[in-house]
Design an enzyme around this catalytic site. Structure first.
Site, PDB file in Angstrom:
ATOM      1  N   LYS A  68      37.823  43.010  26.637  1.00 24.46           N
ATOM      2  CA  LYS A  68      36.524  42.800  26.171  1.00 24.46           C
ATOM      3  C   LYS A  68      36.355  43.128  24.716  1.00 24.46           C
ATOM      4  O   LYS A  68      35.398  42.508  24.140  1.00 24.46           O
ATOM      5  CB  LYS A  68      35.423  42.971  27.139  1.00 24.46           C
ATOM      6  N   ASP A 105      27.282  39.012  31.004  1.00 25.51           N
ATOM      7  CA  ASP A 105      27.407  39.989  32.327  1.00 25.51           C
ATOM      8  C   ASP A 105      25.791  40.395  32.317  1.00 25.51           C
ATOM      9  O   ASP A 105      25.353  40.285  33.750  1.00 25.51           O
ATOM     10  CB  ASP A 105      28.020  41.117  31.789  1.00 25.51           C
TER      11      ASP A 105
HETATM   12  P1  NDP Z   1      34.654  51.106  32.025  1.00 28.67           P
HETATM   13  O1  NDP Z   1      36.073  51.641  32.247  1.00 28.67           O
HETATM   14  O2  NDP Z   1      34.332  50.593  30.727  1.00 28.67           O
HETATM   15  O3  NDP Z   1      33.657  52.189  32.508  1.00 28.67           O
HETATM   16  C1  NDP Z   1      33.971  52.944  33.541  1.00 28.67           C
HETATM   17  C2  NDP Z   1      32.708  53.783  33.833  1.00 28.67           C
HETATM   18  O4  NDP Z   1      32.759  54.162  35.095  1.00 28.67           O
HETATM   19  C3  NDP Z   1      32.437  55.175  32.793  1.00 28.67           C
HETATM   20  O5  NDP Z   1      31.052  55.030  32.561  1.00 28.67           O
HETATM   21  C4  NDP Z   1      33.065  56.078  33.660  1.00 28.67           C
HETATM   22  O6  NDP Z   1      32.611  57.508  33.105  1.00 28.67           O
HETATM   23  C5  NDP Z   1      32.810  55.723  35.075  1.00 28.67           C
HETATM   24  N1  NDP Z   1      33.663  56.431  36.089  1.00 28.67           N
HETATM   25  C6  NDP Z   1      34.942  55.847  36.469  1.00 28.67           C
HETATM   26  N2  NDP Z   1      35.201  56.747  37.524  1.00 28.67           N
HETATM   27  C7  NDP Z   1      34.137  57.808  37.875  1.00 28.67           C
HETATM   28  C8  NDP Z   1      33.943  58.594  38.820  1.00 28.67           C
HETATM   29  N3  NDP Z   1      35.020  59.004  39.767  1.00 28.67           N
HETATM   30  N4  NDP Z   1      32.526  59.201  39.037  1.00 28.67           N
HETATM   31  C9  NDP Z   1      31.885  58.760  37.853  1.00 28.67           C
HETATM   32  N5  NDP Z   1      31.815  57.875  36.999  1.00 28.67           N
HETATM   33  C10 NDP Z   1      33.094  57.434  36.850  1.00 28.67           C
HETATM   34  O7  NDP Z   1      34.550  49.969  33.194  1.00 28.67           O
HETATM   35  P2  NDP Z   1      33.301  48.899  33.137  1.00 28.67           P
HETATM   36  O8  NDP Z   1      32.132  49.351  32.616  1.00 28.67           O
HETATM   37  O9  NDP Z   1      34.016  47.555  32.784  1.00 28.67           O
HETATM   38  O10 NDP Z   1      33.090  48.364  34.877  1.00 28.67           O
HETATM   39  C11 NDP Z   1      32.589  49.315  35.663  1.00 28.67           C
HETATM   40  C12 NDP Z   1      32.533  48.481  37.221  1.00 28.67           C
HETATM   41  O11 NDP Z   1      31.806  47.150  37.118  1.00 28.67           O
HETATM   42  C13 NDP Z   1      33.974  48.083  37.542  1.00 28.67           C
HETATM   43  O12 NDP Z   1      33.788  48.390  39.200  1.00 28.67           O
HETATM   44  C14 NDP Z   1      33.978  46.352  37.482  1.00 28.67           C
HETATM   45  O13 NDP Z   1      34.452  46.006  38.444  1.00 28.67           O
HETATM   46  C15 NDP Z   1      32.500  46.087  37.574  1.00 28.67           C
HETATM   47  N6  NDP Z   1      32.025  44.779  36.969  1.00 28.67           N
HETATM   48  C16 NDP Z   1      31.536  44.022  37.639  1.00 28.67           C
HETATM   49  C17 NDP Z   1      31.152  42.686  37.229  1.00 28.67           C
HETATM   50  C18 NDP Z   1      30.637  41.604  37.834  1.00 28.67           C
HETATM   51  O14 NDP Z   1      30.392  40.567  37.264  1.00 28.67           O
HETATM   52  N7  NDP Z   1      30.206  42.018  39.234  1.00 28.67           N
HETATM   53  C19 NDP Z   1      31.220  42.711  35.865  1.00 28.67           C
HETATM   54  C20 NDP Z   1      31.667  43.437  35.055  1.00 28.67           C
HETATM   55  C21 NDP Z   1      32.100  44.777  35.807  1.00 28.67           C
HETATM   56  P3  NDP Z   1      33.121  58.214  32.082  1.00 28.67           P
HETATM   57  O15 NDP Z   1      32.580  57.275  30.861  1.00 28.67           O
HETATM   58  O16 NDP Z   1      32.462  59.490  32.213  1.00 28.67           O
HETATM   59  O17 NDP Z   1      34.574  58.122  32.164  1.00 28.67           O
END
Ligand code: NDP
Length: 280
Positions: A68, A105
């Site tokens: 993205k 989104d």
């Molecule tokens: P990114 O990889 O960009 O971000 C991941 C986020 O999750 C960060 O804030 C990270 O924190 C946090 N994170 C990961 N693991 C943990 C954990 N164990 N505990 C706490 N925080 C955690 O992913 P996206 O933002 O692209 O996607 C996030 C979710 O949204 C996914 O599940 C994706 O499938 C879903 N999604 C759904 C959509 C829909 O249409 N339904 C559309 C887009 C996304 P840190 O920065 O501290 O590492």
């Protein structure tokens, strides 16, 4: 090669994507002659694959993890919501032949919350996560005039960065998982923790009476976050399948100028997701 207009979702991995199915259902409903497929793109190849696809009858692409940000950089021109998100999930040709980047989104989430009758105005909202998805939904959430909007993230610098970037839209509170306090009317999980069956540790008592809980991830069973909300006594919970369908509908509208009815497609998808085990 068929003469139909060509569309695709680009990602890696992408084989599990429900987007081809969703767009096939939209096309059938709206009587559109088009083809939509999933393309797995190797690292470093994203710009070349997009240019090649778009030059051969390609009318548009959806972009998913991890491209993205690259799509954002590749677009010749960006919509305001894509600029705000710093990420692009939809590419299309603009009227003057340039590659236009948009992000659907946030609109997708807001439409699904509307379907679920979850209000945002004058509500206290807690957002978990500060990654790509959180970026995409923050500006529409702020524009919906909540009483407060608090972001928690493991990497607190990323949350502070979002706070600065969104400052002109409204006040964003930032907290750590251990330090977050108060009661919230809506908690949205925009972390990828549910993908691994993990619920980030939060203090007790954050859900106000009658509060709602929404996980952006979807699955064939309640996610770890939804299970946590149930354990906290929350009765209004949802996963993100509706958002997935709504953001797709918004992309479809940009490409085909036709707005599909999403309710029957969501119902169909829900049945199909329930019938499979691989549902991330
Ligand atoms: P990114 O990889 O960009 O971000 C991941 C986020 O999750 C960060 O804030 C990270 O924190 C946090 N994170 C990961 N693991 C943990 C954990 N164990 N505990 C706490 N925080 C955690 O992913 P996206 O933002 O692209 O996607 C996030 C979710 O949204 C996914 O599940 C994706 O499938 C879903 N999604 C759904 C959509 C829909 O249409 N339904 C559309 C887009 C996304 P840190 O920065 O501290 O590492």
């Amino acid at each position: 090669m068929s003469e139909s207009d060509q569309y695709a979702v680009l990602g890696n991995p992408v084989a599990h994507s429900r987007s081809p199915r969703i767009h096939a259902l939209f096309a059938l409903q709206c009587e559109q002659s088009m083809q939509y497929r999933a393309i797995c793109v190797e690292p470093g190849m994203f710009p070349a694959v997009v240019r090649d696809f778009m030059q051969r009858q390609g009318k548009g692409v959806n972009v998913t993890v991890p491209f993205k940000q690259e799509a954002f950089e590749l677009a010749d021109v960006l919509t305001e919501r894509a600029q705000r998100a710093g990420a692009v999930n939809t590419l299309l040709w603009s009227n003057d032949g340039r590659l236009l980047g948009d992000n659907t989104d946030g609109t997708g989430l807001l439409r699904d919350l509307q379907r679920l009758q979850i209000a945002l105005k004058n509500r206290r909202i807690l957002l978990l996560g500060a990654g790509g998805a959180a970026r995409g939904i923050l500006s529409p959430l702020l524009q919906a005039e909540p009483t407060s909007l608090t972001v928690v993230n493991r990497n607190i610098d990323k949350a502070h960065q979002l706070q600065q970037e969104m400052a002109d839209l409204g006040e964003l509170q930032v907290a750590t998982y251990e330090g977050v306090q108060g009661a919230f009317d809506l908690i949205i999980n925009a972390t990828s923790a549910s993908l691994h069956g993990i619920m980030p540790a939060l203090p007790e008592g954050l859900l106000a009476s009658g509060a709602a809980a929404y996980d952006l991830m979807y699955a064939d069973r309640p996610t770890a976050f939804m299970q946590w909300a149930t354990d906290q006594g929350c009765t209004l919970r949802s996963d993100g399948l509706g958002m997935l369908v709504e953001q797709a509908a918004e992309s479809f509208y940009l490409w085909r100028h036709c707005r599909p009815a999403t309710a029957p497609v969501l119902e169909q998808l829900r049945r199909e997701v329930a019938a499979t085990t691989d549902s991330t």
